[in-house]
Design an enzyme around this catalytic site. Structure first.
Site, PDB file in Angstrom:
ATOM      1  N   HIS A 158       0.844  -1.196   0.000  1.00  0.00           N
ATOM      2  CA  HIS A 158       0.000   0.000   0.000  1.00  0.00           C
ATOM      3  C   HIS A 158       0.877   1.242   0.000  1.00  0.00           C
ATOM      4  CE1 HIS A 158      -0.357   0.602   4.698  1.00  0.00           C
ATOM      5  NE2 HIS A 158       0.882   0.421   4.324  1.00  0.00           N
ATOM      6  N   CYS A 217       5.603   5.969   4.901  1.00  0.00           N
ATOM      7  CA  CYS A 217       4.446   5.295   4.284  1.00  0.00           C
ATOM      8  C   CYS A 217       3.929   6.070   3.068  1.00  0.00           C
ATOM      9  CB  CYS A 217       3.318   5.135   5.305  1.00  0.00           C
ATOM     10  SG  CYS A 217       3.823   4.180   6.727  1.00  0.00           S
ATOM     11  N   HIS A 228       4.921   0.181  -0.279  1.00  0.00           N
ATOM     12  CA  HIS A 228       5.693  -0.794   0.510  1.00  0.00           C
ATOM     13  C   HIS A 228       4.717  -1.878   0.949  1.00  0.00           C
ATOM     14  CE1 HIS A 228       3.866   1.902   3.429  1.00  0.00           C
ATOM     15  NE2 HIS A 228       3.844   0.865   4.234  1.00  0.00           N
ATOM     16  N   HIS A 251       3.288  -5.245   3.581  1.00  0.00           N
ATOM     17  CA  HIS A 251       3.148  -5.794   4.940  1.00  0.00           C
ATOM     18  C   HIS A 251       2.646  -7.230   4.844  1.00  0.00           C
ATOM     19  CE1 HIS A 251       3.616  -1.994   7.056  1.00  0.00           C
ATOM     20  NE2 HIS A 251       2.737  -1.440   6.229  1.00  0.00           N
ATOM     21  N   ASP A 255      -5.040 -10.606  -0.885  1.00  0.00           N
ATOM     22  CA  ASP A 255      -3.701 -11.195  -0.824  1.00  0.00           C
ATOM     23  C   ASP A 255      -2.908 -10.918  -2.103  1.00  0.00           C
ATOM     24  OD1 ASP A 255      -1.663 -12.652   0.372  1.00  0.00           O
ATOM     25  OD2 ASP A 255      -2.322 -14.530  -0.542  1.00  0.00           O
ATOM     26  N   GLU A 259      -0.503  -4.708  11.150  1.00  0.00           N
ATOM     27  CA  GLU A 259       0.433  -4.449  10.040  1.00  0.00           C
ATOM     28  C   GLU A 259       1.793  -5.051  10.364  1.00  0.00           C
ATOM     29  OE1 GLU A 259       0.727  -0.269   9.198  1.00  0.00           O
ATOM     30  OE2 GLU A 259      -0.865  -0.422   7.708  1.00  0.00           O
TER      31      GLU A 259
HETATM   32 NI    NI Z   1       2.454   0.505   5.700  1.00  0.00          NI
END
Ligand code: NI
Length: 301
Positions: free
Chosen positions: A148, A167, A173, A175, A213, A260
């Protein structure tokens, strides 16, 4: 001063999903899990929460005494057993985990001021019971990986970086998200369950986990084209997605917990979704552009 203490205990036991009023074929159809035998076993982990005022020795209850009661009333009786055979409560109703949590409560409550029983059948599935007649909770844990980027279109890169920090970097990036879905419902006195557990797992997997996913949330999930995919907003999205399907299974969505990282997670109670729908949440977001980053962003809009 009132305080809550917890005692952890373990036991291994097996049980039979079998209703005497059904034929062998019906039992097989109703309770066989993925074509396995309908005798199953778990290494259960039990947490008992006790509430009370501190005594003059600085304790709610002596842990050693608590350990002895749990051992005598629960673990010594169940460990290594076939549950249906040792506790009469389960001769007619199978000891599904939520039903077993309820009966453990009944066995302990004459001896201990318990406020919550949490019973894990494995690290991904657990039940909770708090003494409200046939009401119980089931949680299923799952995980998905996604990327995200936290940023508002109306802001410059510098402004987004100021609000969202790393972020907000342009290319996103990832998670490994950990998701816990908790439902609330009434234990059926015939089956011992709140819902068809296989159906519940399927709903969570097929409607929430699988579609998210290995996606870039901002680009692959239309909802997040408008709504910043913070953990809070992802939890709300999952809540909106699951609300009705869980109702159709005969239970209520109670809580979404989304992690996260092991250090950052959010908990969202379904009651706090209120009467709003996914669409109204999204519209409000487009209008005010301040959900998820509140104060700072509003300076720029
Ligand atoms: Ni993040």
């Amino acid at each position: 001063m009132r305080c809550i203490i917890k005692r952890r205990a373990e036991f291994s036991a097996c049980y039979r999903y079998w209703l005497p009023e059904l034929s062998p074929k019906e039992n097989q159809q109703n309770f066989a899990l993925k074509n396995r035998e309908i005798v199953r076993g778990h290494n259960y982990v039990l947490y008992i929460s006790i509430a009370g005022e501190l005594d003059k020795y600085g304790m709610v209850l002596n842990f050693s005494g608590l350990k002895q009661v749990v051992k005598r009333e629960v673990t010594d009786q169940l460990d290594g057993s076939i549950i249906n055979e040792v506790w009469a409560e389960f001769q007619a109703t199978p000891p599904a985990t939520e039903n077993l949590a309820r009966v453990i409560w009944q066995r302990l409550v004459p001896n201990l001021p318990i406020v919550n029983i949490q019973l894990f059948e494995n690290p991904k599935v657990w039940a909770e019971y708090e003494g409200n007649e046939m009401e119980a909770y089931i949680t299923v844990a799952n995980s998905f990986s996604a990327a995200h980027r936290l940023a508002l279109d109306v802001l410059s890169l510098e402004e987004n970086l100021e609000i969202y920090g790393k972020c907000g970097r342009p290319n996103g990036h990832g998670h490994n998200y950990h998701l816990e879905v908790t439902i609330k419902g009434q234990i059926n006195s015939q089956t011992g369950t709140i819902v068809d557990f296989v159906a519940l797992e399927k709903v969570v997997e097929e409607l929430a986990v699988e579609p998210l996913d290995h996606t870039f949330l901002n680009k692959d999930i239309p909802y997040f084209a408008k709504v910043v995919p913070t953990a809070e907003n992802i939890a709300a999205y999952i809540g909106y997605i699951l609300l009705e399907p869980i109702r159709e299974l005969g239970a209520e969505l109670h809580k979404i917990k989304l992690s996260e990282t092991p250090n950052n997670y959010c908990e969202l109670y379904a009651a706090d979704l209120g009467e709003s729908s996914m669409e109204s949440h999204s519209r409000a977001y487009v209008k005010t552009k301040d959900i998820g980053c509140a104060l700072r962003a509003s300076q720029y809009i």
